[in-house]
Design a protein around this motif. Structure first.
Motif, PDB file in Angstrom:
ATOM      1  N   ASN A  59       0.858  -1.196   0.000  1.00 29.72           N
ATOM      2  CA  ASN A  59       0.000   0.000   0.000  1.00 29.72           C
ATOM      3  C   ASN A  59       0.891   1.243   0.000  1.00 29.72           C
ATOM      4  O   ASN A  59       2.115   1.139   0.180  1.00 29.72           O
ATOM      5  CB  ASN A  59      -0.967  -0.004   1.198  1.00 29.72           C
ATOM      6  CG  ASN A  59      -0.256  -0.041   2.520  1.00 29.72           C
ATOM      7  OD1 ASN A  59       0.447   0.894   2.892  1.00 29.72           O
ATOM      8  ND2 ASN A  59      -0.397  -1.142   3.246  1.00 29.72           N
ATOM      9  N   GLY A  60       0.281   2.391  -0.190  1.00 29.56           N
ATOM     10  CA  GLY A  60       1.049   3.630  -0.291  1.00 29.56           C
ATOM     11  C   GLY A  60       1.671   4.059   1.032  1.00 29.56           C
ATOM     12  O   GLY A  60       2.746   4.654   1.054  1.00 29.56           O
ATOM     13  N   THR A  61       0.981   3.747   2.127  1.00 27.11           N
ATOM     14  CA  THR A  61       1.479   4.181   3.436  1.00 27.11           C
ATOM     15  C   THR A  61       2.761   3.445   3.817  1.00 27.11           C
ATOM     16  O   THR A  61       3.734   4.071   4.255  1.00 27.11           O
ATOM     17  CB  THR A  61       0.384   3.964   4.507  1.00 27.11           C
ATOM     18  OG1 THR A  61      -0.790   4.663   4.089  1.00 27.11           O
ATOM     19  CG2 THR A  61       0.818   4.478   5.864  1.00 27.11           C
ATOM     20  N   THR A  83      -3.335  17.449   3.608  1.00 30.03           N
ATOM     21  CA  THR A  83      -3.093  16.163   2.970  1.00 30.03           C
ATOM     22  C   THR A  83      -3.865  15.100   3.715  1.00 30.03           C
ATOM     23  O   THR A  83      -4.503  15.376   4.741  1.00 30.03           O
ATOM     24  CB  THR A  83      -1.582  15.839   2.946  1.00 30.03           C
ATOM     25  OG1 THR A  83      -1.376  14.577   2.286  1.00 30.03           O
ATOM     26  CG2 THR A  83      -0.999  15.753   4.352  1.00 30.03           C
ATOM     27  N   PHE A  84      -3.794  13.876   3.195  1.00 31.52           N
ATOM     28  CA  PHE A  84      -4.423  12.755   3.875  1.00 31.52           C
ATOM     29  C   PHE A  84      -3.561  12.369   5.089  1.00 31.52           C
ATOM     30  O   PHE A  84      -2.356  12.582   5.096  1.00 31.52           O
ATOM     31  CB  PHE A  84      -4.545  11.581   2.891  1.00 31.52           C
ATOM     32  CG  PHE A  84      -5.274  10.407   3.455  1.00 31.52           C
ATOM     33  CD1 PHE A  84      -6.578  10.535   3.913  1.00 31.52           C
ATOM     34  CD2 PHE A  84      -4.654   9.171   3.538  1.00 31.52           C
ATOM     35  CE1 PHE A  84      -7.249   9.442   4.444  1.00 31.52           C
ATOM     36  CE2 PHE A  84      -5.321   8.076   4.066  1.00 31.52           C
ATOM     37  CZ  PHE A  84      -6.613   8.217   4.516  1.00 31.52           C
ATOM     38  N   ALA A  86      -2.202   9.822   6.113  1.00 27.39           N
ATOM     39  CA  ALA A  86      -1.043   8.938   5.905  1.00 27.39           C
ATOM     40  C   ALA A  86       0.268   9.707   5.764  1.00 27.39           C
ATOM     41  O   ALA A  86       1.324   9.195   6.158  1.00 27.39           O
ATOM     42  CB  ALA A  86      -1.272   8.085   4.662  1.00 27.39           C
ATOM     43  N   VAL A 129       3.344  17.387  -1.064  1.00 30.58           N
ATOM     44  CA  VAL A 129       2.292  16.567  -1.670  1.00 30.58           C
ATOM     45  C   VAL A 129       1.830  17.238  -2.967  1.00 30.58           C
ATOM     46  O   VAL A 129       1.608  18.450  -2.989  1.00 30.58           O
ATOM     47  CB  VAL A 129       1.088  16.422  -0.700  1.00 30.58           C
ATOM     48  CG1 VAL A 129      -0.019  15.569  -1.326  1.00 30.58           C
ATOM     49  CG2 VAL A 129       1.534  15.828   0.635  1.00 30.58           C
ATOM     50  N   ALA A 157       0.671  10.498  -4.318  1.00 33.25           N
ATOM     51  CA  ALA A 157      -0.463   9.557  -4.235  1.00 33.25           C
ATOM     52  C   ALA A 157      -1.557   9.888  -5.247  1.00 33.25           C
ATOM     53  O   ALA A 157      -2.203   8.991  -5.774  1.00 33.25           O
ATOM     54  CB  ALA A 157      -1.039   9.547  -2.821  1.00 33.25           C
ATOM     55  N   HIS A 158      -1.766  11.193  -5.513  1.00 32.83           N
ATOM     56  CA  HIS A 158      -2.837  11.618  -6.422  1.00 32.83           C
ATOM     57  C   HIS A 158      -2.358  11.790  -7.857  1.00 32.83           C
ATOM     58  O   HIS A 158      -3.154  12.147  -8.718  1.00 32.83           O
ATOM     59  CB  HIS A 158      -3.379  12.993  -6.009  1.00 32.83           C
ATOM     60  CG  HIS A 158      -4.025  13.024  -4.674  1.00 32.83           C
ATOM     61  ND1 HIS A 158      -4.421  14.193  -4.069  1.00 32.83           N
ATOM     62  CD2 HIS A 158      -4.363  12.032  -3.819  1.00 32.83           C
ATOM     63  CE1 HIS A 158      -4.961  13.925  -2.895  1.00 32.83           C
ATOM     64  NE2 HIS A 158      -4.934  12.624  -2.716  1.00 32.83           N
ATOM     65  N   MET A 177       6.209   8.851  -4.082  1.00 34.11           N
ATOM     66  CA  MET A 177       5.321   7.752  -3.693  1.00 34.11           C
ATOM     67  C   MET A 177       3.996   7.872  -4.436  1.00 34.11           C
ATOM     68  O   MET A 177       3.381   8.937  -4.463  1.00 34.11           O
ATOM     69  CB  MET A 177       5.057   7.804  -2.193  1.00 34.11           C
ATOM     70  CG  MET A 177       4.157   6.694  -1.670  1.00 34.11           C
ATOM     71  SD  MET A 177       2.365   6.934  -1.913  1.00 34.11           S
ATOM     72  CE  MET A 177       2.025   8.240  -0.768  1.00 34.11           C
ATOM     73  N   SER A 179       0.078   6.065  -4.697  1.00 37.21           N
ATOM     74  CA  SER A 179      -0.844   5.147  -4.016  1.00 37.21           C
ATOM     75  C   SER A 179      -1.751   4.487  -5.050  1.00 37.21           C
ATOM     76  O   SER A 179      -2.254   5.155  -5.949  1.00 37.21           O
ATOM     77  CB  SER A 179      -1.711   5.896  -3.016  1.00 37.21           C
ATOM     78  OG  SER A 179      -2.829   5.082  -2.653  1.00 37.21           O
ATOM     79  N   HIS A 181      -4.505   2.735  -4.040  1.00 40.32           N
ATOM     80  CA  HIS A 181      -5.713   2.386  -3.299  1.00 40.32           C
ATOM     81  C   HIS A 181      -6.924   2.426  -4.236  1.00 40.32           C
ATOM     82  O   HIS A 181      -6.922   3.162  -5.228  1.00 40.32           O
ATOM     83  CB  HIS A 181      -5.912   3.373  -2.133  1.00 40.32           C
ATOM     84  CG  HIS A 181      -7.088   3.019  -1.287  1.00 40.32           C
ATOM     85  ND1 HIS A 181      -8.291   3.678  -1.374  1.00 40.32           N
ATOM     86  CD2 HIS A 181      -7.241   2.036  -0.372  1.00 40.32           C
ATOM     87  CE1 HIS A 181      -9.149   3.114  -0.532  1.00 40.32           C
ATOM     88  NE2 HIS A 181      -8.535   2.123   0.087  1.00 40.32           N
ATOM     89  N   LYS A 184      -8.213   5.555  -5.958  1.00 46.36           N
ATOM     90  CA  LYS A 184      -7.351   6.377  -6.808  1.00 46.36           C
ATOM     91  C   LYS A 184      -7.622   6.106  -8.298  1.00 46.36           C
ATOM     92  O   LYS A 184      -8.261   5.116  -8.646  1.00 46.36           O
ATOM     93  CB  LYS A 184      -5.875   6.102  -6.474  1.00 46.36           C
ATOM     94  CG  LYS A 184      -5.512   6.223  -4.979  1.00 46.36           C
ATOM     95  CD  LYS A 184      -5.692   7.626  -4.431  1.00 46.36           C
ATOM     96  CE  LYS A 184      -4.811   7.946  -3.233  1.00 46.36           C
ATOM     97  NZ  LYS A 184      -5.415   7.794  -1.907  1.00 46.36           N
ATOM     98  N   TYR A 313     -12.624  17.095   1.690  1.00 48.10           N
ATOM     99  CA  TYR A 313     -11.311  16.515   1.412  1.00 48.10           C
ATOM    100  C   TYR A 313     -10.359  17.631   1.057  1.00 48.10           C
ATOM    101  O   TYR A 313     -10.595  18.293   0.046  1.00 48.10           O
ATOM    102  CB  TYR A 313     -11.493  15.532   0.253  1.00 48.10           C
ATOM    103  CG  TYR A 313     -10.426  14.517   0.037  1.00 48.10           C
ATOM    104  CD1 TYR A 313     -10.011  13.680   1.053  1.00 48.10           C
ATOM    105  CD2 TYR A 313      -9.833  14.387  -1.221  1.00 48.10           C
ATOM    106  CE1 TYR A 313      -9.042  12.715   0.820  1.00 48.10           C
ATOM    107  CE2 TYR A 313      -8.864  13.419  -1.453  1.00 48.10           C
ATOM    108  CZ  TYR A 313      -8.487  12.596  -0.439  1.00 48.10           C
ATOM    109  OH  TYR A 313      -7.538  11.642  -0.671  1.00 48.10           O
TER     110      TYR A 313
HETATM  111  C1  LIG Z   1      -4.280   7.741  -0.599  1.00 47.65           C
HETATM  112  C2  LIG Z   1      -3.234   8.610  -0.034  1.00 47.65           C
HETATM  113  C3  LIG Z   1      -2.143   8.108   0.699  1.00 47.65           C
HETATM  114  C4  LIG Z   1      -2.087   6.716   1.246  1.00 47.65           C
HETATM  115  O1  LIG Z   1      -2.118   5.718   0.366  1.00 47.65           O
HETATM  116  P1  LIG Z   1      -2.631   4.246   0.749  1.00 47.65           P
HETATM  117  O2  LIG Z   1      -2.260   3.496  -0.479  1.00 47.65           O
HETATM  118  O3  LIG Z   1      -4.122   4.339   0.971  1.00 47.65           O
HETATM  119  O4  LIG Z   1      -1.909   3.772   1.967  1.00 47.65           O
HETATM  120  C5  LIG Z   1      -1.127   8.982   1.065  1.00 47.65           C
HETATM  121  N1  LIG Z   1      -1.183  10.285   0.760  1.00 47.65           N
HETATM  122  C6  LIG Z   1      -2.221  10.811   0.085  1.00 47.65           C
HETATM  123  C7  LIG Z   1      -2.220  12.269  -0.226  1.00 47.65           C
HETATM  124  C8  LIG Z   1      -3.296  10.003  -0.302  1.00 47.65           C
HETATM  125  O5  LIG Z   1      -4.342  10.546  -0.921  1.00 47.65           O
END
Ligand SMILES: *Cc1c(COP(=O)(O)O)cnc(C)c1O
Length: 376
Positions: A59-61, A83-84, A86, A129, A157-158, A177, A179, A181, A184, A313
């Motif tokens: 996963n991204g985290t 940001t999220f 994570a 980010v 991630a985005h 990095m 993500s 998920h 996405k 968000y």
């Molecule tokens: C989705 C997201 C992550 C985390 O990714 P996961 O794959 O869900 O662990 C990290 N940073 C941002 C900005 C995200 O939107």
């Protein structure tokens, strides 16, 4: 009452195609530990994302946490509160103190003008980010990082498939990095990737994701389990074939939203910057409650009573989480713009298979709510 419309819906491969992939996995009898599917996906993503030094993760985290170790980040790392969870959590889990930097009003990304004031003896890196797929001010950030000998780790991630100034987004900085998920633009149910500037960094991250094991099965440092499995990779291989189409469909829907929401007082759409190749991950609007006649929270509620599920968000800001709000950098007077933005943004439903008629209905509702308020 209309059927509920959610803020997102995952892209799904054809079930028949997925069964064919599963048959291959069943025949191979290899479910994890870097099998044929994961190896294929890594190669294809390296090519799609334009960086040969790329690795996939569970996963991204966990990918972010492994990136922190790979770069030897410690002490303090400067990041954004918008940001999220994570992003900040990956630092905290690595024993690093997040230092929050305010953002730009237009792009919502980390404002490099505030960076230097936040750098201390303890600072080892910067974690910006690319918010909603909009690249941050990479040139300025890289220049400051070079001057102060700081590492740069971008949370992309985005930003799957985004290009900035003609270059793939994952080609900037020490590590980026992604993500994968399910929410996405491109996904592997759960999953993520890191792209590296330097092949030696990839080598170390690959070891860290597999318990720290070397090729000879000796262990030189404590690793973790960050491996993507074969079934995740199979989903990714199938979705990679349709991701360009997914992005194209989102573009059409965003354009429609933009047309239908224009001229509503107090509603502004956040559109991709010029000079980038965008990927349309979210449909984000900003609400000026005085002009619109309703707060963001009230609009969110109004939409929900009509079975339309938008998302605040990013709200709340990471700097306002109980676990971070006592940090000196988290105080409101250091982060006026981030707080203002977090209180006024709303993500409207967006996914490739969303019907244009649904977009029209959502916009119609927002316009009607606005008119009612203007009369009162
Ligand atoms: C989705 C997201 C992550 C985390 O990714 P996961 O794959 O869900 O662990 C990290 N940073 C941002 C900005 C995200 O939107």
């Amino acid at each position: 009452m209309i059927n509920p419309i959610y803020v997102t819906q995952p892209a799904l491969p054809e079930l028949q195609d997925m069964c064919t992939m599963l048959e291959k996995i069943w025949q191979s009898k290899q479910l994890s530990n870097h099998g044929q599917m994961v190896r294929q996906l890594e190669n294809k993503l390296a090519s799609y994302l334009g960086n040969d030094n790329l690795s996939v993760f569970a996963n991204g985290t966990i990918a972010l946490q492994i990136a922190c170790k790979t770069l030897d980040l410690r002490g303090e790392v400067i990041t954004t509160p918008f940001t999220f969870a994570a992003t900040a959590h990956a630092l905290a889990w690595s024993g690093i103190r997040p230092v929050f930097c305010d953002i730009e009003e237009d792009s919502f990304t980390l404002d490099p003008n505030h960076l230097e004031a936040l750098i201390t003896e303890e600072t080892t890196g910067i974690l910006p980010v690319h918010v909603f797929g909009n690249p941050c001010q990479i040139g300025k950030i890289e220049a400051i990082a070079a001057q102060y000998k700081l590492k740069t780790l971008y949370d992309a991630a985005h930003a799957f498939g985004v290009k900035a100034s003609g270059r793939p987004i994952g080609s900037y900085g020490d590590i980026s990095m992604f993500s994968f998920h399910a929410t996405k633009v491109f996904h592997t149910v759960e999953g993520g990737a890191l792209s590296f500037k330097d092949p030696a960094l990839k080598k170390r991250a690959d070891r860290l994701r597999n318990f720290g094991l070397n090729d000879d099965n000796l262990v030189s440092e404590p690793g973790t389990n960050g491996k993507m499995n074969e079934i995740q990779a199979a989903v990714g291989l199938l979705l990679l074939e349709t991701v360009t189409e997914e992005i194209e469909k989102r573009k059409v829907l965003i354009t429609l939203y933009h047309q239908l929401l224009s001229n509503i007082p107090g509603i502004r759409m956040i559109l991709p910057q010029i000079d980038i190749t965008p990927n349309y991950p979210y449909c984000v609007i900003r609400i000026d409650s005085r002009e619109f006649g309703l707060t963001r929270d009230a609009l969110y509620q109004e939409l929900m009573t009509r079975n339309i599920f938008s998302r605040k968000y990013f709200y709340p800001l990471c700097s306002n989480f109980g676990c971070y709000r006592s940090l000196p950098s988290a105080s409101l007077n250091h982060l006026p713009i981030a707080n203002r933005v977090a209180d006024s943004v709303l993500s409207l439903p967006l996914y490739g298979n969303l019907a244009e008629s649904d977009v029209a209905r959502i916009c119609d509702i927002i316009r009607k709510i606005s008119k009612q308020r203007q009369i009162k």
